[in-house]
Design a protein around this motif. Structure first.
Motif, PDB file in Angstrom:
ATOM      1  N   LEU A   1     -81.313 -35.777  18.178  1.00 29.18           N
ATOM      2  CA  LEU A   1     -81.253 -34.515  17.455  1.00 29.18           C
ATOM      3  C   LEU A   1     -79.780 -34.148  17.333  1.00 29.18           C
ATOM      4  O   LEU A   1     -79.157 -33.656  18.272  1.00 29.18           O
ATOM      5  CB  LEU A   1     -82.041 -33.453  18.220  1.00 29.18           C
ATOM      6  CG  LEU A   1     -82.405 -32.176  17.497  1.00 29.18           C
ATOM      7  CD1 LEU A   1     -83.244 -32.471  16.261  1.00 29.18           C
ATOM      8  CD2 LEU A   1     -83.165 -31.247  18.428  1.00 29.18           C
ATOM      9  N   LEU A   2     -79.195 -34.424  16.154  1.00 25.94           N
ATOM     10  CA  LEU A   2     -77.763 -34.280  15.937  1.00 25.94           C
ATOM     11  C   LEU A   2     -77.510 -33.335  14.777  1.00 25.94           C
ATOM     12  O   LEU A   2     -78.052 -33.517  13.691  1.00 25.94           O
ATOM     13  CB  LEU A   2     -77.134 -35.639  15.623  1.00 25.94           C
ATOM     14  CG  LEU A   2     -77.479 -36.795  16.565  1.00 25.94           C
ATOM     15  CD1 LEU A   2     -76.934 -38.112  16.032  1.00 25.94           C
ATOM     16  CD2 LEU A   2     -76.938 -36.518  17.953  1.00 25.94           C
ATOM     17  N   SER A   3     -76.650 -32.359  14.984  1.00 31.73           N
ATOM     18  CA  SER A   3     -76.260 -31.445  13.921  1.00 31.73           C
ATOM     19  C   SER A   3     -75.195 -32.117  13.059  1.00 31.73           C
ATOM     20  O   SER A   3     -74.263 -32.730  13.582  1.00 31.73           O
ATOM     21  CB  SER A   3     -75.708 -30.165  14.532  1.00 31.73           C
ATOM     22  OG  SER A   3     -75.002 -29.430  13.568  1.00 31.73           O
ATOM     23  N   THR A   4     -75.303 -31.969  11.747  1.00 27.59           N
ATOM     24  CA  THR A   4     -74.283 -32.531  10.858  1.00 27.59           C
ATOM     25  C   THR A   4     -73.054 -31.634  10.750  1.00 27.59           C
ATOM     26  O   THR A   4     -71.982 -32.105  10.380  1.00 27.59           O
ATOM     27  CB  THR A   4     -74.840 -32.772   9.442  1.00 27.59           C
ATOM     28  OG1 THR A   4     -75.284 -31.525   8.901  1.00 27.59           O
ATOM     29  CG2 THR A   4     -75.981 -33.776   9.467  1.00 27.59           C
ATOM     30  N   GLY A   5     -73.210 -30.336  11.092  1.00 27.17           N
ATOM     31  CA  GLY A   5     -72.095 -29.395  10.929  1.00 27.17           C
ATOM     32  C   GLY A   5     -71.519 -28.854  12.220  1.00 27.17           C
ATOM     33  O   GLY A   5     -70.487 -28.196  12.213  1.00 27.17           O
ATOM     34  N   GLY A   6     -72.176 -29.095  13.348  1.00 30.65           N
ATOM     35  CA  GLY A   6     -71.686 -28.609  14.631  1.00 30.65           C
ATOM     36  C   GLY A   6     -72.247 -27.261  15.026  1.00 30.65           C
ATOM     37  O   GLY A   6     -72.960 -26.602  14.258  1.00 30.65           O
ATOM     38  N   PRO A   7     -71.924 -26.819  16.253  1.00 27.52           N
ATOM     39  CA  PRO A   7     -72.522 -25.603  16.797  1.00 27.52           C
ATOM     40  C   PRO A   7     -72.083 -24.303  16.128  1.00 27.52           C
ATOM     41  O   PRO A   7     -72.745 -23.285  16.286  1.00 27.52           O
ATOM     42  CB  PRO A   7     -72.106 -25.627  18.272  1.00 27.52           C
ATOM     43  CG  PRO A   7     -70.898 -26.483  18.321  1.00 27.52           C
ATOM     44  CD  PRO A   7     -71.044 -27.489  17.221  1.00 27.52           C
ATOM     45  N   SER A   8     -71.011 -24.327  15.358  1.00 28.64           N
ATOM     46  CA  SER A   8     -70.578 -23.086  14.712  1.00 28.64           C
ATOM     47  C   SER A   8     -71.433 -22.743  13.496  1.00 28.64           C
ATOM     48  O   SER A   8     -71.386 -21.614  13.003  1.00 28.64           O
ATOM     49  CB  SER A   8     -69.106 -23.172  14.308  1.00 28.64           C
ATOM     50  OG  SER A   8     -68.924 -24.179  13.336  1.00 28.64           O
TER      51      SER A   8
END
Length: 170
Positions: A19-26
């Protein structure tokens, strides 16, 4: 996972997932319904990866539970997340997760809780302004290194029971 606000709990069950975000936690948020865990990495052998999310307002930001008496091969990776305003930040029961480069703050309980025999690696995290920093109950042989644990209300690192033999460096 694309950036956005996801107002749901994520339950991975018995499958190992990435489960990986393409844009990051921000820009990628998981905000579960009241009284639920943000991300649950399920029972049995689990080698999942969770990276790049902000998880908030959960009973636990991330819950890892092998459901087994011992599981040295249960090795999920929790990396580069922001976990804020949860009950516990990350809780791991009888598993050996790698918990690295996360910011865990403003949780009412422990920033990280380890329970049961295992060999977790906790490295490079910022753990601050929680009820406790890192809490371990009969947690086996965790390695804790290069974390910043500060300004927590209670104990910075709590070891309980004689079955926890941490290897702490720097």
């Amino acid at each position: 996972v694309d950036p956005g606000i996801y107002t749901e709990a994520v339950l991975c069950g018995t499958k190992s997932v990435r489960l990986l975000s393409t844009g990051g936690p921000s820009v990628t948020f998981i905000i579960p319904p009241s009284g639920q865990v943000g991300v649950s990495l399920g029972e049995g052998l689990n080698t999942s990866t969770l990276s790049g999310f902000t998880i908030s307002n959960a009973t636990a930001g991330v819950s890892i539970a092998s459901g087994l008496a011992a599981c040295p091969a249960c090795t999920p990776t929790i990396i580069s997340n922001v976990i804020v305003n949860c009950g516990r930040g990350i809780q791991a029961q009888v598993s050996s997760p790698t918990i690295s480069y996360n910011r865990i703050q403003s949780c009412s309980g422990a920033g990280i809780h380890l329970g049961g025999p295992a060999a977790a690696l906790i490295e490079g995290n910022l753990i601050e302004q929680n009820g406790l920093g890192i809490e371990m109950w009969a947690a086996g042989f965790p390695t804790i290194r290069n974390n910043i644990v500060r300004r927590n209300l209670g104990t910075g690192i709590l070891l309980s029971n004689n079955f926890c033999l941490p290897r702490a460096t720097s």
